[in-house]
Design a protein around this motif. Structure first.
Motif, PDB file in Angstrom:
ATOM      1  N   THR A  47      -9.129   5.280  -3.011  1.00 61.48           N
ATOM      2  CA  THR A  47      -9.801   4.182  -3.245  1.00 61.48           C
ATOM      3  C   THR A  47     -10.600   3.287  -2.073  1.00 61.48           C
ATOM      4  O   THR A  47     -11.839   3.051  -2.286  1.00 61.48           O
ATOM      5  CB  THR A  47      -8.633   3.376  -3.682  1.00 61.48           C
ATOM      6  OG1 THR A  47      -7.792   3.596  -4.593  1.00 61.48           O
ATOM      7  CG2 THR A  47      -9.181   1.852  -4.130  1.00 61.48           C
TER       8      THR A  47
ATOM      9  N   SER B 165      -5.162   7.511  -4.892  1.00 56.96           N
ATOM     10  CA  SER B 165      -4.662   7.021  -3.636  1.00 56.96           C
ATOM     11  C   SER B 165      -5.079   5.985  -2.869  1.00 56.96           C
ATOM     12  O   SER B 165      -6.140   5.776  -3.284  1.00 56.96           O
ATOM     13  CB  SER B 165      -4.233   8.312  -2.736  1.00 56.96           C
ATOM     14  OG  SER B 165      -5.405   8.413  -2.322  1.00 56.96           O
ATOM     15  N   PRO B 166      -4.440   5.223  -2.225  1.00 63.10           N
ATOM     16  CA  PRO B 166      -5.170   4.106  -1.418  1.00 63.10           C
ATOM     17  C   PRO B 166      -6.252   4.536  -0.634  1.00 63.10           C
ATOM     18  O   PRO B 166      -7.378   4.051  -0.541  1.00 63.10           O
ATOM     19  CB  PRO B 166      -4.010   3.670  -0.565  1.00 63.10           C
ATOM     20  CG  PRO B 166      -2.506   3.883  -1.135  1.00 63.10           C
ATOM     21  CD  PRO B 166      -2.971   5.437  -1.773  1.00 63.10           C
TER      22      PRO B 166
ATOM     23  N   TRP C 164       2.148   1.913  -3.600  1.00 67.11           N
ATOM     24  CA  TRP C 164       1.003   2.056  -4.144  1.00 67.11           C
ATOM     25  C   TRP C 164       0.468   3.888  -3.939  1.00 67.11           C
ATOM     26  O   TRP C 164       0.769   4.404  -4.806  1.00 67.11           O
ATOM     27  CB  TRP C 164      -0.498   1.600  -3.710  1.00 67.11           C
ATOM     28  CG  TRP C 164      -1.640   1.993  -4.012  1.00 67.11           C
ATOM     29  CD1 TRP C 164      -2.070   2.899  -5.109  1.00 67.11           C
ATOM     30  CD2 TRP C 164      -2.712   1.350  -4.022  1.00 67.11           C
ATOM     31  NE1 TRP C 164      -3.273   2.974  -5.325  1.00 67.11           N
ATOM     32  CE2 TRP C 164      -3.994   1.794  -4.742  1.00 67.11           C
ATOM     33  CE3 TRP C 164      -3.373   0.474  -2.976  1.00 67.11           C
ATOM     34  CZ2 TRP C 164      -5.251   1.611  -4.569  1.00 67.11           C
ATOM     35  CZ3 TRP C 164      -4.398  -0.194  -2.973  1.00 67.11           C
ATOM     36  CH2 TRP C 164      -5.513   0.591  -3.553  1.00 67.11           C
ATOM     37  N   ASP C 165       0.930   4.231  -2.679  1.00 64.47           N
ATOM     38  CA  ASP C 165       0.731   5.746  -2.437  1.00 64.47           C
ATOM     39  C   ASP C 165       1.845   6.421  -2.984  1.00 64.47           C
ATOM     40  O   ASP C 165       1.622   7.661  -3.495  1.00 64.47           O
ATOM     41  CB  ASP C 165       0.782   5.802  -1.194  1.00 64.47           C
ATOM     42  CG  ASP C 165       0.349   7.103  -0.557  1.00 64.47           C
ATOM     43  OD1 ASP C 165      -1.198   7.475  -0.766  1.00 64.47           O
ATOM     44  OD2 ASP C 165       0.972   8.171  -0.010  1.00 64.47           O
TER      45      ASP C 165
ATOM     46  N   ILE D 137       0.829  -1.132  -0.028  1.00 63.29           N
ATOM     47  CA  ILE D 137       0.057  -0.139  -0.170  1.00 63.29           C
ATOM     48  C   ILE D 137       0.921   1.269  -0.090  1.00 63.29           C
ATOM     49  O   ILE D 137       0.474   2.315  -0.548  1.00 63.29           O
ATOM     50  CB  ILE D 137      -0.858  -0.054   1.027  1.00 63.29           C
ATOM     51  CG1 ILE D 137      -2.062  -1.067   0.891  1.00 63.29           C
ATOM     52  CG2 ILE D 137      -1.681   1.450   1.327  1.00 63.29           C
ATOM     53  CD1 ILE D 137      -2.849  -1.457   2.092  1.00 63.29           C
TER      54      ILE D 137
ATOM     55  N   LEU E  34      -3.530   6.760 -11.126  1.00 65.21           N
ATOM     56  CA  LEU E  34      -3.303   5.975  -9.804  1.00 65.21           C
ATOM     57  C   LEU E  34      -4.054   6.633  -8.615  1.00 65.21           C
ATOM     58  O   LEU E  34      -3.139   7.310  -7.943  1.00 65.21           O
ATOM     59  CB  LEU E  34      -2.113   5.355  -9.773  1.00 65.21           C
ATOM     60  CG  LEU E  34      -1.907   4.295  -8.799  1.00 65.21           C
ATOM     61  CD1 LEU E  34      -2.706   2.950  -9.194  1.00 65.21           C
ATOM     62  CD2 LEU E  34      -0.411   3.957  -8.704  1.00 65.21           C
TER      63      LEU E  34
ATOM     64  N   LEU F 155     -10.462   0.579  -9.446  1.00 62.36           N
ATOM     65  CA  LEU F 155      -9.734   0.082  -8.347  1.00 62.36           C
ATOM     66  C   LEU F 155     -10.259  -0.504  -7.144  1.00 62.36           C
ATOM     67  O   LEU F 155      -9.967  -1.445  -6.643  1.00 62.36           O
ATOM     68  CB  LEU F 155      -8.779   1.163  -8.046  1.00 62.36           C
ATOM     69  CG  LEU F 155      -7.536   1.374  -8.706  1.00 62.36           C
ATOM     70  CD1 LEU F 155      -6.655   2.405  -8.125  1.00 62.36           C
ATOM     71  CD2 LEU F 155      -6.665  -0.101  -8.672  1.00 62.36           C
TER      72      LEU F 155
ATOM     73  N   ASN G 288       0.950   6.941  -6.649  1.00 65.22           N
ATOM     74  CA  ASN G 288       0.005   7.856  -6.778  1.00 65.22           C
ATOM     75  C   ASN G 288       0.491   9.472  -6.649  1.00 65.22           C
ATOM     76  O   ASN G 288       0.356  10.259  -7.561  1.00 65.22           O
ATOM     77  CB  ASN G 288      -1.088   8.009  -5.401  1.00 65.22           C
ATOM     78  CG  ASN G 288      -1.892   9.181  -5.335  1.00 65.22           C
ATOM     79  OD1 ASN G 288      -1.664   9.795  -4.392  1.00 65.22           O
ATOM     80  ND2 ASN G 288      -2.780   9.364  -6.249  1.00 65.22           N
TER      81      ASN G 288
END
Ligand code: ATP
Ligand code: MG
Lengths: 260, 245
Positions: free
Chosen positions: A50, A46-47, A32-33, A29, A44, A230, A36
């Motif tokens: 999402t 951000s977590p 992932w951030d 995660i 993409l 997502l 972003n």
């Protein structure tokens, strides 16, 4: 019964051993951030965004209905594969000729790309439940079939001889000698079959239907609604992980304790 | 009278002749050993007698009330623990579960297994422990005829002797008859009323040795003396290729 108790008893220890897994998910995660922050919200989200979308979606009746539709298709398809694949696999395993004959057919089934099946199913069944269910069946059937076939093909002749020497009655022969061996092959095959079914159902829906998670994904794509897309992916992966790690893995551990 | 009678028994695997013209009788209360070189067809002979292989030529008539088999490889069920493995034969014979477990625990302790081993799966046992479990599984059903295929091959001398004395005890009480396969001549002399020497290619009986002294009267001296004697026998020397070249 004793068996179920043991699974429940070992469950906390199993969860505790899951810290490593949780750490790796958190790391994922974090990456992932970072993605972003580099590529921006459109590519993409951000977590956080999402997961907020996810929570909002799960509160929405329509979304729940879509999930239920997908769940229904996957269960029916997988259920049919499970019953038919297991019984045919066991049957074929008991006859040398049948298992030889089934090999090329299995190769074709496994080798054929699911997308080709979807196209054919769309021609045969049109756009709807049948197409999706059919695709799920053809994708997960061979996995389960091969597992059951292997299970019976690899039965140990020496143990059979041993059970003959002690004149085991048929029910003991089945439950104490054959079943544990066959099950140790069939159960993992069920697990992989389930994973396959869950992936294929979404793909088939995306191409062939107007409802279900797959179709929602298609809508999100056409509207460039990346957070929703997502969030849908998270639903799919989350549910698969839940079933696999929380339900199936502990059972598998107990079932395979005797294996070296 | 219970007995096992083998008459002009021949056996082939494919086109290979394994056994030729085997004849012997095992009476109730007797111990008959078969010794011979590896690959000579001893296991095959035992399987034929126990009805695990179909007799093709000749006959093997078994009129014993009950029999059980301890295999050369232990053949335990990998998914059952020590006690459940031992109890298998008892349960098959219709014994109540709790009684079967009780009996199995008792014999396991007698055979030098420990309480901490009871719950172990075969994969966590040593080779010798597996053999003991397999031997216990065969003996716990109190068979009238026992087929033993080298049941002591993986045990150390102490354990071997302990298990042999359990057998000798049963033999002296005339509780059991045994068809016994071994590589170990001393072991054969200690336990048997009669020893058959099986020569290979194809397996055929070349000589019989008889021992009349009761098993529980045989001390080490007797066994050593008889072993020394048998080792000078021409047939033994050629069958086992003992000659120094
Ligand atoms: N199922 C089978 N099919 C074909 N050949 C076999 C089979 N079982 C045994 N044989 C052959 O029969 C011969 C005798 O085997 P067997 O196992 O009876 O020997 P053995 O005297 O018990 O040897 P060991 O002392 O090493 O246990 C061997 O040459 C073996 O290769
Ligand atoms: Mg052998």
């Amino acid at each position: 019964m004793k068996f179920t108790l043991k699974i429940l008893k070992d469950f906390p220890a199993y969860l505790w051993s899951g810290w490593g897994a949780i750490a790796s998910i958190l790391l994922f995660i974090a990456l992932w951030d970072m993605g972003n922050q580099i590529y921006g919200n459109l590519v993409l989200p951000s977590p956080l965004e999402t997961f907020t979308t996810l929570v909002a979606m799960l509160a929405d009746e329509n979304v729940i209905a879509e999930i239920k539709t997908t769940l229904y298709r996957a269960s029916v398809g997988f259920g049919i594969s499970l019953v038919v694949g297991t019984s045919f696999g066991l049957l074929a395993g008991f006859f040398a000729t049948a298992s030889m004959m089934s090999r090329p057919i299995v190769t074709i089934l496994v080798g054929m790309p699911p997308i080709a099946w979807i196209v054919l199913a769309m021609i045969w069944f049109g756009m709807g439940d049948e197409t999706v269910i059919f695709t799920v069946i053809v994708a997960s059937f061979p996995i389960i079939f091969v597992g059951a076939l292997q299970g019976t093909r690899t039965l140990d002749g020496d143990l059979k001889e041993m059970s003959d020497s002690f004149k085991l009655p048929w029910h003991m022969k089945f439950f104490d000698v054959y079943f544990p061996h066959i099950f140790s092959y069939v159960f993992p095959a069920w697990v992989s079959g389930l994973g396959m079914a869950w992936k294929i159902v979404v793909m088939a829906e995306l191409l062939a239907t107007s409802d279900g998670i797959g179709a929602s994904l298609a809508v999100a794509r056409s509207q460039l609604d990346t957070p929703t897309a997502l969030a849908l992916v998270v639903i799919m992966i989350g549910s698969l992980m839940f079933v696999e790690y929380i339900i199936l893995e502990p059972i598998k551990r107990e079932v395979e304790l005797w294996r070296s | 009278m219970e007995k096992l009678e083998v008459k002009s028994l021949n056996h082939h695997f494919g086109f290979t002749e394994i056994l030729r013209d085997i004849n012997f009788t095992l009476n109730k209360g007797q111990v008959l050993s078969v010794v011979g070189p590896s690959g000579g067809g001893k296991t095959t002979l035992l399987h034929l007698c126990a009805g695990l292989l179909d007799v093709e030529e000749g006959s093997a008539t078994n009129t014993f009330a009950s029999s059980s088999f301890a295999f050369q490889d232990a053949r335990l069920l990998p998914w059952k623990n020590v006690i459940d493995n031992i109890a298998l034969g008892l349960l098959a014979a219709g014994e109540k579960k709790s009684v079967a477990i009780e009996k199995s625990k008792k014999i396991a302790l007698e055979f030098g297994l420990e309480e901490s081993d009871f719950e172990k799966f075969p994969k966590d046992l040593s080779g010798g422990m597996r053999q003991r479990v397999s031997f216990a599984r065969a003996l716990v059903v109190k068979p009238s005829l026992l087929f033993l295929d080298e049941p002591f091959s993986a045990l150390d001398i102490g354990l071997k002797k302990e298990l042999q004395s359990i057998l000798i005890d049963m033999i002296s009480k005339k509780e059991i008859s045994i068809l016994f396969i071994t590589h170990d001549l001393m072991e054969a002399i200690r336990l048997s009323d009669e020893i058959l020497l099986l020569k290979a290619d194809p397996g055929h009986i070349v000589k019989k040795f008889s021992y009349d002294l009761a098993q529980n009267k045989r001390d080490d001296e007797y066994v050593y003396a008889q072993s020394a004697k048998i080792l000078q026998d021409r047939e033994i020397i050629t069958t086992f290729e003992l000659e120094l070249k």
